[in-house]
Design a protein around this motif. Structure first.
Motif, PDB file in Angstrom:
ATOM      1  N   ASP A  22       0.869  -1.177   0.000  1.00 18.24           N
ATOM      2  CA  ASP A  22       0.000   0.000   0.000  1.00 18.24           C
ATOM      3  C   ASP A  22       0.907   1.228   0.000  1.00 18.24           C
ATOM      4  O   ASP A  22       1.289   1.748   1.050  1.00 18.24           O
ATOM      5  CB  ASP A  22      -0.905  -0.025   1.231  1.00 18.24           C
ATOM      6  N   TYR A  23       1.277   1.677  -1.207  1.00 17.78           N
ATOM      7  CA  TYR A  23       2.246   2.773  -1.305  1.00 17.78           C
ATOM      8  C   TYR A  23       1.662   4.105  -0.873  1.00 17.78           C
ATOM      9  O   TYR A  23       2.404   5.023  -0.511  1.00 17.78           O
ATOM     10  CB  TYR A  23       2.822   2.866  -2.722  1.00 17.78           C
ATOM     11  N   LEU A  24       0.348   4.242  -0.883  1.00 16.03           N
ATOM     12  CA  LEU A  24      -0.259   5.504  -0.482  1.00 16.03           C
ATOM     13  C   LEU A  24      -0.098   5.758   1.009  1.00 16.03           C
ATOM     14  O   LEU A  24       0.135   6.885   1.448  1.00 16.03           O
ATOM     15  CB  LEU A  24      -1.740   5.508  -0.859  1.00 16.03           C
ATOM     16  N   HIS A  25      -0.202   4.702   1.810  1.00 17.24           N
ATOM     17  CA  HIS A  25      -0.125   4.830   3.264  1.00 17.24           C
ATOM     18  C   HIS A  25       1.151   4.212   3.847  1.00 17.24           C
ATOM     19  O   HIS A  25       1.280   4.101   5.064  1.00 17.24           O
ATOM     20  CB  HIS A  25      -1.349   4.179   3.914  1.00 17.24           C
ATOM     21  N   HIS A  26       2.057   3.793   2.969  1.00 16.75           N
ATOM     22  CA  HIS A  26       3.352   3.231   3.387  1.00 16.75           C
ATOM     23  C   HIS A  26       3.177   2.012   4.293  1.00 16.75           C
ATOM     24  O   HIS A  26       3.764   1.936   5.376  1.00 16.75           O
ATOM     25  CB  HIS A  26       4.210   4.296   4.072  1.00 16.75           C
ATOM     26  N   ARG A  27       2.374   1.051   3.810  1.00 10.57           N
ATOM     27  CA  ARG A  27       2.183  -0.181   4.568  1.00 10.57           C
ATOM     28  C   ARG A  27       2.478  -1.375   3.660  1.00 10.57           C
ATOM     29  O   ARG A  27       2.071  -1.383   2.489  1.00 10.57           O
ATOM     30  CB  ARG A  27       0.740  -0.294   5.078  1.00 10.57           C
ATOM     31  N   GLN A  28       3.158  -2.341   4.206  1.00 10.66           N
ATOM     32  CA  GLN A  28       3.397  -3.595   3.504  1.00 10.66           C
ATOM     33  C   GLN A  28       3.116  -4.752   4.452  1.00 10.66           C
ATOM     34  O   GLN A  28       3.545  -4.714   5.608  1.00 10.66           O
ATOM     35  CB  GLN A  28       4.843  -3.688   2.999  1.00 10.66           C
ATOM     36  N   PHE A  29       2.390  -5.743   3.952  1.00  9.64           N
ATOM     37  CA  PHE A  29       2.133  -6.921   4.777  1.00  9.64           C
ATOM     38  C   PHE A  29       1.807  -8.098   3.856  1.00  9.64           C
ATOM     39  O   PHE A  29       1.371  -7.924   2.709  1.00  9.64           O
ATOM     40  CB  PHE A  29       0.985  -6.680   5.768  1.00  9.64           C
ATOM     41  N   ALA A  30       2.054  -9.300   4.368  1.00  6.99           N
ATOM     42  CA  ALA A  30       1.786 -10.517   3.603  1.00  6.99           C
ATOM     43  C   ALA A  30       0.286 -10.788   3.581  1.00  6.99           C
ATOM     44  O   ALA A  30      -0.437 -10.492   4.540  1.00  6.99           O
ATOM     45  CB  ALA A  30       2.523 -11.699   4.218  1.00  6.99           C
ATOM     46  N   ILE A  31      -0.193 -11.351   2.484  1.00  9.43           N
ATOM     47  CA  ILE A  31      -1.577 -11.794   2.416  1.00  9.43           C
ATOM     48  C   ILE A  31      -1.587 -13.271   2.030  1.00  9.43           C
ATOM     49  O   ILE A  31      -0.668 -13.767   1.373  1.00  9.43           O
ATOM     50  CB  ILE A  31      -2.425 -10.960   1.432  1.00  9.43           C
ATOM     51  N   SER A  32      -2.624 -13.945   2.405  1.00  7.95           N
ATOM     52  CA  SER A  32      -2.718 -15.386   2.170  1.00  7.95           C
ATOM     53  C   SER A  32      -3.111 -15.679   0.727  1.00  7.95           C
ATOM     54  O   SER A  32      -3.568 -14.799  -0.017  1.00  7.95           O
ATOM     55  CB  SER A  32      -3.751 -15.998   3.110  1.00  7.95           C
ATOM     56  N   GLU A  33      -2.941 -16.948   0.344  1.00  6.72           N
ATOM     57  CA  GLU A  33      -3.341 -17.362  -0.996  1.00  6.72           C
ATOM     58  C   GLU A  33      -4.834 -17.181  -1.189  1.00  6.72           C
ATOM     59  O   GLU A  33      -5.294 -16.741  -2.255  1.00  6.72           O
ATOM     60  CB  GLU A  33      -2.954 -18.823  -1.225  1.00  6.72           C
ATOM     61  N   THR A  34      -5.601 -17.479  -0.160  1.00  4.02           N
ATOM     62  CA  THR A  34      -7.053 -17.296  -0.241  1.00  4.02           C
ATOM     63  C   THR A  34      -7.405 -15.834  -0.473  1.00  4.02           C
ATOM     64  O   THR A  34      -8.257 -15.496  -1.308  1.00  4.02           O
ATOM     65  CB  THR A  34      -7.728 -17.794   1.054  1.00  4.02           C
ATOM     66  N   ALA A  35      -6.730 -14.948   0.250  1.00  2.00           N
ATOM     67  CA  ALA A  35      -6.991 -13.521   0.094  1.00  2.00           C
ATOM     68  C   ALA A  35      -6.613 -13.050  -1.307  1.00  2.00           C
ATOM     69  O   ALA A  35      -7.334 -12.253  -1.931  1.00  2.00           O
ATOM     70  CB  ALA A  35      -6.219 -12.737   1.147  1.00  2.00           C
ATOM     71  N   GLU A  36      -5.487 -13.549  -1.805  1.00  2.00           N
ATOM     72  CA  GLU A  36      -5.063 -13.162  -3.156  1.00  2.00           C
ATOM     73  C   GLU A  36      -6.098 -13.600  -4.192  1.00  2.00           C
ATOM     74  O   GLU A  36      -6.454 -12.824  -5.100  1.00  2.00           O
ATOM     75  CB  GLU A  36      -3.706 -13.785  -3.473  1.00  2.00           C
ATOM     76  N   GLU A  69     -11.664  -9.013   7.000  1.00  2.00           N
ATOM     77  CA  GLU A  69     -10.274  -8.696   7.313  1.00  2.00           C
ATOM     78  C   GLU A  69      -9.641  -7.855   6.204  1.00  2.00           C
ATOM     79  O   GLU A  69      -8.867  -6.918   6.472  1.00  2.00           O
ATOM     80  CB  GLU A  69      -9.476  -9.984   7.511  1.00  2.00           C
ATOM     81  N   LEU A  70      -9.985  -8.161   4.954  1.00  2.00           N
ATOM     82  CA  LEU A  70      -9.439  -7.395   3.835  1.00  2.00           C
ATOM     83  C   LEU A  70      -9.981  -5.964   3.824  1.00  2.00           C
ATOM     84  O   LEU A  70      -9.261  -5.020   3.496  1.00  2.00           O
ATOM     85  CB  LEU A  70      -9.768  -8.095   2.512  1.00  2.00           C
ATOM     86  N   VAL A  71     -11.249  -5.808   4.193  1.00  4.12           N
ATOM     87  CA  VAL A  71     -11.814  -4.456   4.285  1.00  4.12           C
ATOM     88  C   VAL A  71     -11.145  -3.683   5.410  1.00  4.12           C
ATOM     89  O   VAL A  71     -10.770  -2.516   5.254  1.00  4.12           O
ATOM     90  CB  VAL A  71     -13.342  -4.526   4.512  1.00  4.12           C
ATOM     91  N   GLU A  72     -10.971  -4.344   6.552  1.00  2.00           N
ATOM     92  CA  GLU A  72     -10.332  -3.675   7.694  1.00  2.00           C
ATOM     93  C   GLU A  72      -8.894  -3.294   7.375  1.00  2.00           C
ATOM     94  O   GLU A  72      -8.412  -2.236   7.802  1.00  2.00           O
ATOM     95  CB  GLU A  72     -10.361  -4.597   8.915  1.00  2.00           C
ATOM     96  N   ALA A  73      -8.211  -4.126   6.590  1.00  2.00           N
ATOM     97  CA  ALA A  73      -6.816  -3.845   6.236  1.00  2.00           C
ATOM     98  C   ALA A  73      -6.687  -2.819   5.115  1.00  2.00           C
ATOM     99  O   ALA A  73      -5.585  -2.348   4.819  1.00  2.00           O
ATOM    100  CB  ALA A  73      -6.111  -5.138   5.824  1.00  2.00           C
ATOM    101  N   GLY A  74      -7.809  -2.469   4.483  1.00  2.00           N
ATOM    102  CA  GLY A  74      -7.768  -1.504   3.395  1.00  2.00           C
ATOM    103  C   GLY A  74      -7.437  -2.110   2.053  1.00  2.00           C
ATOM    104  O   GLY A  74      -7.249  -1.384   1.066  1.00  2.00           O
ATOM    105  N   VAL A  75      -7.357  -3.440   1.986  1.00  2.99           N
ATOM    106  CA  VAL A  75      -7.134  -4.099   0.693  1.00  2.99           C
ATOM    107  C   VAL A  75      -8.376  -3.972  -0.167  1.00  2.99           C
ATOM    108  O   VAL A  75      -8.301  -3.722  -1.375  1.00  2.99           O
ATOM    109  CB  VAL A  75      -6.757  -5.578   0.896  1.00  2.99           C
ATOM    110  N   LEU A  76      -9.544  -4.131   0.443  1.00  6.30           N
ATOM    111  CA  LEU A  76     -10.809  -3.885  -0.233  1.00  6.30           C
ATOM    112  C   LEU A  76     -11.406  -2.582   0.292  1.00  6.30           C
ATOM    113  O   LEU A  76     -11.290  -2.281   1.493  1.00  6.30           O
ATOM    114  CB  LEU A  76     -11.796  -5.031   0.020  1.00  6.30           C
ATOM    115  N   ILE A  77     -11.996  -1.815  -0.576  1.00  6.55           N
ATOM    116  CA  ILE A  77     -12.675  -0.590  -0.144  1.00  6.55           C
ATOM    117  C   ILE A  77     -14.156  -0.698  -0.498  1.00  6.55           C
ATOM    118  O   ILE A  77     -14.533  -1.303  -1.515  1.00  6.55           O
ATOM    119  CB  ILE A  77     -12.055   0.677  -0.779  1.00  6.55           C
TER     120      ILE A  77
END
Length: 357
Positions: A22-36, A69-77
């Motif tokens: 997430d280059y906009l907020h300077h966050r990097q974290f691993a996501i699972s295969e299911t999430a991908e 979890e993806l919504v909370e993490a900001g991966v989904l909006i």
């Protein structure tokens, strides 16, 4: 509820892990295969309930948890949310330049809480580096053919008598040149002012800092100078590397036609017609040794801007025409100069010649 994948981020693979950047907020974290895999279902706004409806209760519950979890993490909006509104405004401003430009800008943008070192803290870091890794040399020779020594730099060149304001007001970008060769001594003086150490402060610092006429972030001076002579008195046509410490030109064994020069400069014919073309590259390790953050790459781009302006002013004071361009086919230039694009990047060119009558 409708959701989609955020467009202010990218995925990359590192050490067998999928990383959400997430280059906009300077966050990097691993996501699972299911999430991908789930993200692929949300490339555009999609109704979550409709997507989950065909599944049995257990699968719906499991995927619902992952989606939350993806919504909370900001991966989904979520459609209509504040995050959706902010992304819409961001894309409106940056979509014209594509994903790579906005990625570079926002990844190297400092946020309000970004920590900065004090001078003492930074010096301590450099001391620790010096104990393990010496800094890269601020000057270099590429070897090869016999170097062409340039005439010594005069203490008080006649062109230096012009007033600064007069030169600034006279400065123009020239895209047409008059007939005639450039004198070798003037070419040497131009390159010397741009790339040689300042005579008054020629000592190289213990961390590899050096003083030149143009500013450079941390005194790193990553920019290397190359010259293509087409019509310079006393100089065989072809590409040369300028050795700022020896004040000499090292032949690279490649001679370009005016058409080839123009092709490398984005098909700009005026570049190919110049008697002298100065190419600027950057040895990234010089800057990276001192500054290991992505923002330092911005500084490298600024460095060539400072250097180009110095070239403009010196050429103008000499009575020459000059024009800078960054519209290049980098790969062609890299091939001629022998640059490794992973370590030495092409930045731009200045075409220099006599003013048209």
């Amino acid at each position: 509820m409708r959701a989609k994948v955020a467009e202010h981020a990218a995925l990359f693979y590192q050490g067998g892990t999928v990383v959400w950047d997430d280059y906009l907020h300077h966050r990097q974290f691993a996501i699972s295969e299911t999430a991908e895999l789930l993200c692929r279902k949300f490339t555009e706004f999609t109704d979550v309930e409709a997507l989950l409806a065909p599944l049995d209760q257990a699968d719906r519950s499991a995927l619902r948890k992952v989606l939350d979890e993806l919504v909370e993490a900001g991966v989904l909006i979520l459609e209509g949310s504040a995050a959706h509104d902010a992304e819409t405004r961001m894309l409106a401003g940056w979509s014209g330049w594509g994903a790579s430009a906005r990625h570079f800008h926002f990844a190297s943008r400092t946020l309000a809480a970004a920590p900065y070192q004090t001078s003492d803290e930074h010096d301590a870091v450099l001391d620790a580096k010096l104990a393990l890794h010496p800094p890269p040399a601020p000057f270099r020779s590429v070897g090869g053919g016999e170097a062409v020594p340039l005439p010594p730099m005069p203490d008080e060149p006649d062109w230096g008598a012009r007033g600064v304001l007069d030169v600034l007001l006279a400065r123009r970008t020239t895209r047409a040149f008059g007939p005639g060769a450039l004198p070798l001594d003037r070419v040497g003086e131009l390159l010397g002012v741009l790339g040689a150490p300042s005579p008054a402060k020629s000592r190289i610092g213990r961390t590899g800092t050096v003083y030149k006429t143009s500013p450079s972030g941390g005194g790193r001076h990553p920019v290397e100078l190359y010259a293509h002579a087409t019509d310079v008195d006393g100089l065989a046509p072809g590409w040369y590397h300028y050795d700022g410490l020896a004040h000499a030109l090292e032949p690279l064994g490649e001679r370009w036609t005016p058409g080839r020069l123009a092709e490398a400069a984005g098909d700009q014919e005026w570049v190919g017609l110049a008697p002298l073309v100065v190419a600027y590259t950057a040895v990234l390790e010089r800057t990276r040794w001192r500054y290991d953050t992505s923002r330092a790459y911005r500084v490298v781009q600024m460095d060539v801007g400072h250097l180009s302006q110095t070239a403009y002013l010196v050429a103008t004071a000499m009575g020459f025409g000059i024009g800078f361009t960054a519209a290049l086919r980098d790969e062609l230039v890299e091939q001629a100069l022998g640059c490794d694009a992973y370590h030495e990047v092409v930045l731009g060119m200045s075409a220099v010649g006599l003013l048209p009558e």
